[in-house]
Design an enzyme around this catalytic site. Structure first.
Site, PDB file in Angstrom:
ATOM      1  N   GLU A 258     -40.767 -59.394  23.150  1.00 55.60           N
ATOM      2  CA  GLU A 258     -40.244 -58.036  23.173  1.00 55.60           C
ATOM      3  C   GLU A 258     -39.301 -57.761  21.996  1.00 55.60           C
ATOM      4  O   GLU A 258     -38.370 -58.536  21.751  1.00 55.60           O
ATOM      5  CB  GLU A 258     -39.533 -57.789  24.511  1.00 55.60           C
ATOM      6  CG  GLU A 258     -38.917 -56.406  24.652  1.00 55.60           C
ATOM      7  CD  GLU A 258     -39.921 -55.274  24.486  1.00 55.60           C
ATOM      8  OE1 GLU A 258     -41.044 -55.384  25.016  1.00 55.60           O
ATOM      9  OE2 GLU A 258     -39.585 -54.280  23.820  1.00 55.60           O
ATOM     10  N   THR A 302     -44.121 -50.519  23.561  1.00 57.32           N
ATOM     11  CA  THR A 302     -44.806 -51.689  24.102  1.00 57.32           C
ATOM     12  C   THR A 302     -46.256 -51.372  24.462  1.00 57.32           C
ATOM     13  O   THR A 302     -47.172 -52.139  24.153  1.00 57.32           O
ATOM     14  CB  THR A 302     -44.113 -52.204  25.373  1.00 57.32           C
ATOM     15  OG1 THR A 302     -42.806 -52.639  25.044  1.00 57.32           O
ATOM     16  CG2 THR A 302     -44.873 -53.365  25.991  1.00 57.32           C
ATOM     17  N   HIS A 419     -34.643 -56.613  24.941  1.00 48.93           N
ATOM     18  CA  HIS A 419     -34.928 -55.182  24.852  1.00 48.93           C
ATOM     19  C   HIS A 419     -33.610 -54.445  24.707  1.00 48.93           C
ATOM     20  O   HIS A 419     -32.609 -54.858  25.284  1.00 48.93           O
ATOM     21  CB  HIS A 419     -35.655 -54.730  26.127  1.00 48.93           C
ATOM     22  CG  HIS A 419     -36.207 -53.333  26.051  1.00 48.93           C
ATOM     23  ND1 HIS A 419     -35.407 -52.222  26.047  1.00 48.93           N
ATOM     24  CD2 HIS A 419     -37.483 -52.882  25.961  1.00 48.93           C
ATOM     25  CE1 HIS A 419     -36.170 -51.140  25.965  1.00 48.93           C
ATOM     26  NE2 HIS A 419     -37.429 -51.516  25.905  1.00 48.93           N
ATOM     27  N   ASP A 480     -43.775 -57.062  19.420  1.00 44.41           N
ATOM     28  CA  ASP A 480     -44.469 -55.787  19.653  1.00 44.41           C
ATOM     29  C   ASP A 480     -44.020 -54.674  18.720  1.00 44.41           C
ATOM     30  O   ASP A 480     -44.805 -53.850  18.297  1.00 44.41           O
ATOM     31  CB  ASP A 480     -44.393 -55.350  21.118  1.00 44.41           C
ATOM     32  CG  ASP A 480     -42.986 -55.098  21.629  1.00 44.41           C
ATOM     33  OD1 ASP A 480     -42.023 -55.607  21.027  1.00 44.41           O
ATOM     34  OD2 ASP A 480     -42.846 -54.394  22.646  1.00 44.41           O
ATOM     35  N   HIS A 481     -42.727 -54.643  18.390  1.00 38.27           N
ATOM     36  CA  HIS A 481     -42.210 -53.583  17.513  1.00 38.27           C
ATOM     37  C   HIS A 481     -40.778 -53.918  17.151  1.00 38.27           C
ATOM     38  O   HIS A 481     -40.235 -54.917  17.626  1.00 38.27           O
ATOM     39  CB  HIS A 481     -42.286 -52.210  18.185  1.00 38.27           C
ATOM     40  CG  HIS A 481     -41.722 -52.191  19.578  1.00 38.27           C
ATOM     41  ND1 HIS A 481     -40.368 -52.245  19.841  1.00 38.27           N
ATOM     42  CD2 HIS A 481     -42.323 -52.181  20.789  1.00 38.27           C
ATOM     43  CE1 HIS A 481     -40.168 -52.231  21.143  1.00 38.27           C
ATOM     44  NE2 HIS A 481     -41.335 -52.217  21.761  1.00 38.27           N
TER      45      HIS A 481
HETATM   46  C1  GP9 Z   1     -41.043 -52.211  30.108  1.00 38.02           C
HETATM   47  C2  GP9 Z   1     -41.201 -52.865  28.795  1.00 38.02           C
HETATM   48  C3  GP9 Z   1     -40.464 -52.123  27.702  1.00 38.02           C
HETATM   49  O1  GP9 Z   1     -41.884 -52.571  31.130  1.00 38.02           O
HETATM   50  O2  GP9 Z   1     -42.501 -53.150  28.500  1.00 38.02           O
HETATM   51  O3  GP9 Z   1     -41.207 -51.200  27.027  1.00 38.02           O
HETATM   52  P1  GP9 Z   1     -40.713 -50.519  25.655  1.00 38.02           P
HETATM   53  O4  GP9 Z   1     -39.474 -49.723  25.961  1.00 38.02           O
HETATM   54  O5  GP9 Z   1     -40.424 -51.612  24.673  1.00 38.02           O
HETATM   55  O6  GP9 Z   1     -41.845 -49.683  25.218  1.00 38.02           O
HETATM   56 MN    MN Z   2     -41.419 -53.170  23.680  1.00 46.28          MN
END
Ligand code: GP9
Ligand code: MN
Length: 710
Positions: A258, A302, A419, A480-481
């Protein structure tokens, strides 16, 4: 009180009575039936008040009516309709833990089949209160206890009421947007819209969106695939024989890191590595790692990354594809291709609620067999943070489900601890790792949660090694980003050996690099690959590693190992990066020097060509997804996914049932070992010894589980 009651003999008073009753009923539903997480006092206030503005607008429509009878009938019918919408949502929520979309009401949502015949079983005692007020009010009206008012409200007064409704609505909208930016454009979870704006607004919003989608789809024709197919065939990059099939038959373990950016790799703070384990993997002989790999997500964050990695099509220009189209679209993605071509079992492990990003629906259309969401773990007390179960616990608590999957399996772990806002309890900072001091708290904390993520991956790897799963698997790790946004980047400059004062767009773009590693424990040909590529390229690359031909599929990415790989990486906003240039809003930079270029004619023509290609690729992908064109495309040997076959309740029971059926043929790790591997898992997470409590930082619901709480 009496005087107040007498007011109900006027039209305005009567309308107010209905309004107040409806308001109270909504509050009843909000607290007795819906399971909505309220995080701060402002959200509570918004939640309490949000039924009013739309109801005022709605009921005020009757105020313009002249004839007495017609006025009273109309306003009562409006109230019945509004109550019905509320009540249907209550019933629906009891069965699906979700709000009713217009597509569901009209019966064309592929995943949720609408309410089943058992709806009666879903009623509850307090439901009487949803209708009692209406019965009493109508009776009072018929018996003359409430007198009808023959005078039509002057239109100005009516208009004033409507205007008050709109003003109040605008106000809630503005406050909501402040509390949750991009509330409507992002739509990550239906419950958020209800929480901020109420059921009525949600329904209107959803109806508009559904209409828009279905307009686009209605006009869609099979022939529109022609242009897409032409592009995809020309763009196709044939596999490099050196890598084709090297991971054939192996389990695939996708580790979604993440918000993890490439700059963290090999980074030291105060002489200490931030992510020592991932650094080791990155340099390992058994890993092919990419250091010019970019994320390409849009607002779907995500979920956009997931979509690109598993379908090799782009996310949408606005919002999240999972949230907007995931319930109905036809996908030809990794889980179903791997299942049909090579007999893979598929599962997702994620410590957040299933409805986030509409995953519970989208995964069914992707063909995922299991989804072990938050409802499968103890997430109580300090075991989770805002986005769900802490990573160390997710990995550990997943083992009882992982070991029961038939091999080969394709599994994805969606981590969450790293996150935004990157907060971590002090008990989880156990090894003295110190955050850098950049002057920006978010930036500092980012290093701490990244360090925690690194530790959790290490623990998981130790388990893989102990059980021998490592040698039977290919592990795909990717970020992911970005975790830090462009506004925070200048605070990072010094740590990266740069100057905050001349930090610019080019620097921001370079920071969109995220890790991509293919790790095959036991192999020795690993290296760091400098090829430019993005998330869109992962699926064809992975399928080729597994020895699966991709020629027949509509995929926009190209195999990173192929000699024909396309090295122009498109960002979702049509900017792009290639191995030589970075092009942002038409401004071209030289990758080597970071300086803006003033291209001569020849170079400009080349740049224009690349830009046109990027635009074309994105727009073809949008057309494919928005028009749901894959429903017309049938690659040889790939059957369409039937989402109705999947249900994510009782995952463990389902796994065991399959083991029992297969008996000696079962390939689950549990059956191979003849015993549980859970004791092999070691973690230093202090929370494992904490008792389960009644408090929870997230609200847990499994939309597929109808037994809970009934
Ligand atoms: C939540 C997680 C976060 O279930 O996947 O998503 P994001 O905010 O990074 O898009
Ligand atoms: Mn994410």
């Amino acid at each position: 009180m009496k005087r107040l009651w007498r007011k109900t003999n006027t039209r305005l008073g009567f309308a107010t009575l209905l309004l107040v009753c409806f308001w109270l009923k909504t509050i009843l539903a909000y607290f007795a039936d819906f399971n909505i997480q309220l995080n701060d006092p402002l959200q509570v206030i918004l939640y309490l008040l949000n039924p009013l503005p739309t109801a005022i607008i709605f009921y005020s429509l009757a105020l313009y009516i002249k004839r007495t009878r017609l006025f009273y009938t109309s306003i009562i019918v409006l109230d019945i309709l509004n109550t019905l919408l509320l009540y249907l949502n209550v019933i629906y929520y009891r069965e699906f833990t979700d709000f009713m979309t217009v597509a569901t009401m009209l019966g064309y949502n592929k995943v949720n089949q609408g309410l089943s015949g058992s709806s009666v079983a879903l009623t509850s005692f307090h439901d009487i209160f949803f209708w009692l007020d209406l019965v009493i009010i109508i009776a009072l009206l018929l018996t003359g206890r409430i007198k009808t008012d023959k005078r039509q409200l002057n239109w100005r007064a009516g208009f004033a009421v409507t205007s008050i409704g709109f003003l109040a609505f605008g106000f809630t909208m503005a406050v909501s947007e402040m509390n949750r930016p991009q509330l409507l454009t992002k739509t990550f979870d239906r419950s958020y819209i209800v929480k901020y704006l109420g059921i009525d607004s949600f329904t209107v919003y959803d109806a508009a969106k559904t209409q828009h989608n279905s307009d686009i789809r209605a006009t869609a024709k099979k022939s529109q695939l022609t242009g897409i197919l032409k592009f995809v065939h020309q763009h196709y990059a044939k596999p490099n024989p050196k890598y084709y099939g090297v991971a054939k038959g192996k389990n695939v373990i996708v580790l979604h890191l993440e918000s993890f950016q490439q700059f963290l790799i090999d980074k030291k703070v105060d002489g200490r590595e931030v992510t020592p384990f991932l650094d080791k993997l990155y340099h390992s002989q058994s890993t092919i790692a990419f250091n010019n790999f970019f994320h390409q997500v849009g607002q779907g964050k995500t979920s956009d990354a997931e979509n690109m990695l598993e379908t090799s099509t782009y996310g949408l220009p606005q919002g999240s594809l999972f949230a907007q189209l995931g319930s109905d679209n036809t996908f030809q993605g990794a889980p179903s291709i791997l299942k049909q071509k090579a007999g893979y079992t598929s599962a997702v492990f994620h410590g957040n609620v299933a409805s986030f990003w509409n995953r519970n629906n989208t995964y069914k259309n992707l063909g995922y067999q299991y989804f072990f969401d938050a409802s499968y773990y103890d997430t109580s007390g300090d075991k989770s943070l805002g986005f769900g179960l802490k990573d160390k616990l997710l990995f550990r608590d997943s083992i009882k489900y992982l070991q029961r999957l038939q091999q080969p399996f394709y599994v994805k772990y969606l981590t969450v601890t790293n996150h935004f806002p990157f907060s971590l309890d002090s008990e989880d900072r156990n090894d003295g790792f110190k955050a850098p001091d950049t002057g920006d708290k978010t930036v500092n904390n980012y290093f701490v949660t990244a360090h925690y993520l690194d530790q959790s991956i290490k623990e998981f790897y130790q388990y893989l090694h102990k059980t021998g799963l490592d040698k039977k698997s290919i592990i795909v790790l990717y970020g992911d980003h970005y975790g830090l946004s462009n506004s925070e980047n200048p605070s990072l400059a010094k740590l990266l050996g740069k100057n905050a004062d001349d930090w610019n767009d080019f620097d921001n773009a370079q920071l969109q690099r995220v890790p991509l590693m293919f790790n095959m424990p036991g192999t020795k040909d690993g290296f760091i690959d400098h090829t430019y590529g993005g998330e869109i390229d992962v699926l064809p690359t992975l399928l080729h590693l597994l020895g699966i031909n991709t020629k027949g599929y509509i995929q926009f990415g190209t195999d990173l190992f192929s000699k024909e790989h396309d090295t122009v990486v498109a960002f979702r906003n049509e900017d792009w990066v290639s191995d030589k240039y970075t092009c942002l809003s038409g401004v071209v930079y030289d990758n080597k020097t970071g300086q803006e270029l003033h291209p001569d004619k020849k170079l400009q023509a080349k740049i224009n060509k690349m830009q046109a290609r990027v635009k074309k690729e994105l727009s073809l992908s949008d057309s494919l997804n928005q028009k749901n064109l894959l429903r017309f495309y049938h690659p040889k040997g790939l059957k369409p996914v039937d989402p109705a076959k999947y249900n994510y309740a009782d995952g463990l029971e389902k796994e065991i049932k399959i083991e029992n059926k297969l008996k000696a043929k079962s390939t689950s790790l549990f059956d191979e070992k003849g015993k549980s591997t859970v004791p092999e898992y070691k973690t230093d997470a202090p929370e494992v010894n904490h008792k389960s409590t009644d408090t929870n930082r997230i609200k847990i619901t499994n939309p597929d589980d109808n037994s809970a709480g009934k």
